[in-house]
Every structure is written in C-alpha cells, then in structure tokens.
Design an enzyme around this catalytic site. Structure first.
Site, PDB file in Angstrom:
ATOM      1  N   CYS A 173      20.746 -43.291 -23.076  1.00 30.37           N
ATOM      2  CA  CYS A 173      19.891 -43.438 -24.163  1.00 30.37           C
ATOM      3  C   CYS A 173      18.538 -42.951 -24.155  1.00 30.37           C
ATOM      4  CB  CYS A 173      20.168 -44.689 -24.882  1.00 30.37           C
ATOM      5  SG  CYS A 173      19.350 -46.071 -23.711  1.00 30.37           S
TER       6      CYS A 173
ATOM      7  N   GLY B 119      20.924 -38.957 -25.883  1.00 32.43           N
ATOM      8  CA  GLY B 119      21.910 -39.477 -26.510  1.00 32.43           C
ATOM      9  C   GLY B 119      22.233 -39.043 -27.890  1.00 32.43           C
TER      10      GLY B 119
ATOM     11  N   ASN C   4      17.480 -48.637 -22.359  1.00 32.51           N
ATOM     12  CA  ASN C   4      18.072 -47.678 -21.719  1.00 32.51           C
ATOM     13  C   ASN C   4      18.515 -48.101 -20.139  1.00 32.51           C
ATOM     14  OD1 ASN C   4      18.475 -45.265 -20.481  1.00 32.51           O
ATOM     15  ND2 ASN C   4      16.236 -44.718 -20.558  1.00 32.51           N
ATOM     16  N   GLY C   5      19.834 -47.750 -20.063  1.00 32.37           N
ATOM     17  CA  GLY C   5      20.110 -48.284 -18.592  1.00 32.37           C
ATOM     18  C   GLY C   5      21.523 -48.892 -18.609  1.00 32.37           C
TER      19      GLY C   5
ATOM     20  N   CYS D 200      15.151 -42.703 -11.086  1.00 31.70           N
ATOM     21  CA  CYS D 200      16.581 -41.887 -10.642  1.00 31.70           C
ATOM     22  C   CYS D 200      16.060 -40.319 -10.454  1.00 31.70           C
ATOM     23  CB  CYS D 200      17.187 -41.739 -11.983  1.00 31.70           C
ATOM     24  SG  CYS D 200      18.363 -40.553 -12.303  1.00 31.70           S
TER      25      CYS D 200
ATOM     26  N   TYR E 299      18.411 -32.860 -14.476  1.00 32.79           N
ATOM     27  CA  TYR E 299      19.079 -32.536 -15.677  1.00 32.79           C
ATOM     28  C   TYR E 299      18.741 -33.152 -16.970  1.00 32.79           C
ATOM     29  CZ  TYR E 299      22.951 -32.091 -19.132  1.00 32.79           C
ATOM     30  OH  TYR E 299      23.568 -31.881 -20.282  1.00 32.79           O
TER      31      TYR E 299
ATOM     32  N   SER F 138      20.009 -25.743 -19.354  1.00 39.56           N
ATOM     33  CA  SER F 138      19.475 -26.547 -18.323  1.00 39.56           C
ATOM     34  C   SER F 138      19.435 -25.689 -16.980  1.00 39.56           C
ATOM     35  CB  SER F 138      20.630 -27.698 -18.114  1.00 39.56           C
ATOM     36  OG  SER F 138      22.057 -27.221 -17.942  1.00 39.56           O
TER      37      SER F 138
ATOM     38  N   ASP G 285      23.482 -23.145 -12.075  1.00 41.64           N
ATOM     39  CA  ASP G 285      23.328 -24.633 -12.773  1.00 41.64           C
ATOM     40  C   ASP G 285      23.232 -25.625 -12.142  1.00 41.64           C
ATOM     41  OD1 ASP G 285      24.682 -25.722 -15.157  1.00 41.64           O
ATOM     42  OD2 ASP G 285      26.562 -25.458 -15.027  1.00 41.64           O
ATOM     43  N   ASP G 286      22.758 -26.654 -13.027  1.00 46.53           N
ATOM     44  CA  ASP G 286      22.107 -27.995 -12.477  1.00 46.53           C
ATOM     45  C   ASP G 286      23.080 -28.751 -11.809  1.00 46.53           C
ATOM     46  OD1 ASP G 286      23.180 -30.150 -14.448  1.00 46.53           O
ATOM     47  OD2 ASP G 286      22.736 -28.346 -15.511  1.00 46.53           O
TER      48      ASP G 286
ATOM     49  N   CYS H  42      27.915 -43.086 -11.070  1.00 46.06           N
ATOM     50  CA  CYS H  42      26.428 -43.913 -11.323  1.00 46.06           C
ATOM     51  C   CYS H  42      26.984 -45.114 -12.133  1.00 46.06           C
ATOM     52  CB  CYS H  42      25.744 -42.933 -12.204  1.00 46.06           C
ATOM     53  SG  CYS H  42      24.039 -43.607 -12.519  1.00 46.06           S
TER      54      CYS H  42
ATOM     55  N   CYS I   2      16.360 -43.111  -6.556  1.00 44.01           N
ATOM     56  CA  CYS I   2      17.755 -43.400  -6.620  1.00 44.01           C
ATOM     57  C   CYS I   2      18.531 -42.186  -6.562  1.00 44.01           C
ATOM     58  CB  CYS I   2      18.252 -44.420  -7.805  1.00 44.01           C
ATOM     59  SG  CYS I   2      20.059 -44.451  -7.780  1.00 44.01           S
TER      60      CYS I   2
END
Length: 486
Positions: free
Chosen positions: A16, A42, A117-118, A252, A258, A299, A361-362, A398, A454
C-alpha cells in the site's frame, strides 16, 4: 475477471501507500491527489478519513482512487483540516470493504484512525492472545491488531499507549494515525517501509514517496527516521520521539528495483538514477553480443537505458504498451485470454525482425511473464532473445508487506539460472548480482557486516523474527510427522 495486464501481474506487489495532511482547508482533497500519485503502490482499494475538530468522517471503496474520490459529494463529505488516506494491495486479509483502510475505532480516549504500510510478522499470535482476553475483531487485517493493543494498554496517555502497542509488534510498519489530539507518523525501528515528511504553506504532509509531495506542490522536508514518531498537535507543536533502542536501519532494497516510482527520491537517492546504474552494472556483469536493448515496459525502462549506455548497444522501444486498456476484462476461453496479452503490450515487429535483442526487466517471480515476452519476441521474428534482469534471483518470500507467492511458486527457488533460461525459452538469461545491486546504490556489500538494506527476498536474510511464519512451519512439520507416524 482476469487482468488485461498479464505482463504486470507476475510481479511482486507492494501492499500500500499512505498519505496524510495536517492543517489545510480541504485536507481530504489534497489526500486524494496524493493517493493518485501513490496508486502504483496499491490498486485494489482506497480510503480517506478526515477530522473536523468534532467528528471523524470516512469514505472507503474498492478500486482505484479515480472514480471513487474525484466526486464533489464524496470529497465534500470528508470535512476538516486533518485527513489521511490509503491505497491498498492486499497481503493480509481479503479485499472486503471491512479491510480497506484507514481503519477507524472509538477508544476511551476518543476516535482513532490508522493507515498502515507494511506487515506485522507476529499479528496472528497477538490476535489470538487479544481474542482470548475479550477483543472482538471487525476485520482480518493485521493492522487492526494495533488498534486493540492501544485500546487494552494500561498506560495513561494515548502516546504512551501507542508506544506500548508498537513495542509488542514485529515486522514492518509505516503508520499515519489520527486522534482528536492530532496526527502521528512513524516507522518501525528498521525503517523497512518508507515514509517522508513535507510542507505545503503552513500544512504538514506525510507520504510514502516524495512523488506524492511533488504532485500536491509540497516541499520535501526529510524522511521520517527509522524508529521515530513525529507527533503533530499544531503547526507550531511538532515533536519527535524515539522510544526504541537504536538499531542499524534496513530499508527495503526492492523500492529501488520496482516499488517506488522512478521520479521519487529515496534516502536522498534518485530512484531513476539508481535503476539506470543497476542496468549499467548488469551490462558489466552480463554482456551479450546483440543488436538492440529493449525494456519490458514500463518498469524495465531506466535499467534498459543504463544497460544500453554502458554496453553501447542501441536502446529501442521494441514492446509498445497501450495505456488505454482498463484493468479488468472478461476473457472467456484460453484463446481470448491469450489475445488479451496484446491488448496491453505488443511487439514492434518492424524493429525486431531479424535482430538479436536483449530484453531488460526488473525481476522474475513465477516466470510466466518472461515466458510470454520471449514468445512475443520470437513471434515478431527476433533472431535471438537474451534476457537480463535488474535484480538478483527472487528466491525467498517477503513477510514485510509485499504480496509474494509462496516460495514453492518462485521460479528461482525451484531452478538454477540455466534451468530458468530453458523454462522461459531464452537464448541466455542473467541477473545482476547482489554485489552489483549494492554497487548501484553506492554501498558495496561487505560479507563481514550486516547489509544496509533488507534484501531477504534475494538472500533469505530476514532482519526480524518471523513469529507467525515460524509457528506455521512448526505446525506443518508436526502435521507431516503425525501423518508419517500414523
């Protein structure tokens, strides 16, 4: 319903984006604009809660911000100079309206709205304990756990109750909270998920990314620091609290790969510039003799530019994306479903025919996207198709607010790189190394110290305990053992 954007669906999805405004007439309208800028974080649901000094007002809806918050009657009903909002991609809880944020509750201290968010990695254990003590949950979202922890805390002031709640949770969180006393913005001690602070005139703004500040014309002030609570009770009453023991941050790293929009600034770095540098590192590590460098839109574009500049191979738009196709489309039957790919992306056939192409690509998640793209290039007449990925292989799930498939469905967890190349039918496949990724950040990764970010989805090095996951694994192992014994 199936998406008409299949080349984007095989991606890791951020949970989000959040946005908050303190001290502006028509705060909800600003929040709606900010959420538009964060829509990429999101796309399943959106919500806004405002406070007018007496009452809280909330509107939540499934779908995009546009169509739900561009109506005068909706924005007009969200009165007040304080508001926060949320765009959601579900990782915990389903997409039912009861899980759409901000979540709101009436506590003994008054109204309480929260946007998160998380992901909390011990939410299930906390939830079980709270239910045993009498809590009644109204959603299946992990965020509601925080509300109940605040409500049941024995501390006296709201801020102390809130800090008490945060000290009981594990995992990743960036939060915007509204109470009758004001607004609180905070990040977990490791700063896994992003949150920034800005100013618009005399108003204070909080957002997941700087691009949302740009869209509303706000000035970027700084990032909310890992483990910090910024409490806003008035335009002249803004305080910073650091209730946690200091630890080395681990934001992160996938934000650079991305999640973030390329026009955002993250940790004082241009996301766009980092992505170009990742592409350059990829060209150094995995060169190939080819005629064209082609990005997988959208992306893959910055990394493809970096790869082309470093390698000297011309950059071309070999895949054309249509931006005028709706998100969903009824696709009866496999034949029409396959044709749906071309509604969103189509090969630039005249450019590709007879050429040796490098696709950038990512990431690769399940591999289904890469398979379709390689097939598209073959059908367009490409002589050779080489795939280069601007991140290391994604081998681990994740648990910090990203919708990752279970590990068994991650292609890199099942196959080595040659096996993955064979699966997607490419002439060659290569990923940037984990060291190359850190070099692109200007922070060479050292084996003798903990990494600065991370990177668990690549390395399996999770920076926090994973209580719920560990308990689930233990239960599964017990069930398997019982089955063998039986």
């Amino acid at each position: 319903m199936l998406t008409t954007n299949p080349l984007d669906d095989d991606k890791l999805h951020e949970e989000c984006g959040i946005f908050g405004v303190y001290g502006s007439d028509g705060a909800a309208a600003l929040v709606a604009l900010g959420l538009h800028a964060l829509q990429h974080r999101g796309q399943e649901a959106a919500g806004i809660t405002s406070y007018d000094g007496h009452d809280f007002h909330t509107h939540r809806a499934t779908g995009h911000v546009a169509g739900n918050f561009d109506r005068d009657d909706v924005i007009g009903s969200l009165r007040g100079q304080i508001a926060c909002g949320h765009v959601r991609y579900a990782t915990t809880g389903d997409t039912a309206l009861r899980n759409v944020q901000p979540l709101y509750a009436e506590l003994a201290s008054g109204g309480f709205a929260i946007a998160h968010n998380g992901n909390l990695s011990n939410a299930m254990r906390l939830r079980r304990d709270l239910v045993r003590r009498g809590s009644i949950f109204q959603s299946t979202s992990d965020t509601e756990t925080i509300i109940h922890l605040v409500a049941t805390s024995s501390y006296r002031t709201f801020v102390d109750k809130f800090i008490d709640a945060l000290k009981q949770v594990e995992g990743a969180y960036s939060l915007i909270v509204m109470t009758p006393e004001g607004m609180i913005a905070c990040r977990d001690p490791l700063g896994i998920r992003p949150l920034v602070m800005g100013k618009l005139g005399e108003s204070i703004i909080f957002a997941s990314e700087t691009v949302a500040l740009d869209v509303v014309g706000a000035e970027f002030i700084r990032s909310v620091e890992p483990g910090e609570l910024v409490i806003v009770k008035g335009l002249e009453d803004i305080t910073s609290h650091r209730p946690f023991a200091p630890v080395a941050p681990r934001p992160c790293i996938f934000e650079y790969v991305y999640f973030s929009r390329p026009d955002s600034i993250s940790e004082e770095r241009s996301v766009y510039s980092v992505r170009k540098e990742i592409g350059a590192q990829l060209a150094i590590e995995a060169p190939v003799d080819a005629d064209l460098v082609i990005p997988v839109p959208d992306s893959g574009v910055p990394a493809a530019i970096g790869y082309a500049q470093q390698s000297g191979i011309p950059f071309e738009l070999g895949i054309i994306r249509s931006h005028y196709v709706g998100r969903t489309f009824i696709q009866p039957g496999d034949k029409v479903r396959h044709l749906g790919v071309k509604l969103k992306h189509n090969a630039n056939r005249a450019l590709i025919k007879g050429k040796r192409v490098v696709l950038i690509d990512d990431s690769i998640v399940r591999g289904t996207t890469s398979l379709k793209i390689v097939q598209m290039m073959r059908e367009a007449g490409a002589a050779e198709v080489h795939m280069r990925i601007a991140s290391p292989p994604t081998r681990h799930s994740c648990f910090y607010g990203v919708d990752t498939p279970e590990r068994a469905k991650l292609l890199a967890a099942k196959l080595d790189v040659p096996g993955m190349s064979e699966f997607i039918h490419a002439d060659s496949l290569a990923f940037v190394s984990i060291d190359g990724l850190y070099k692109a950040l200007g922070e060479p990764r050292r084996a003798d110290i903990r990494p600065s970010h991370c990177d668990a989805c690549f390395t399996g090095d999770y920076p926090t305990t994973l209580t719920d996951q560990d308990e689930a694994v233990s239960i599964d192992q017990f069930a398997m053992l019982a089955e063998r014994v039986g």
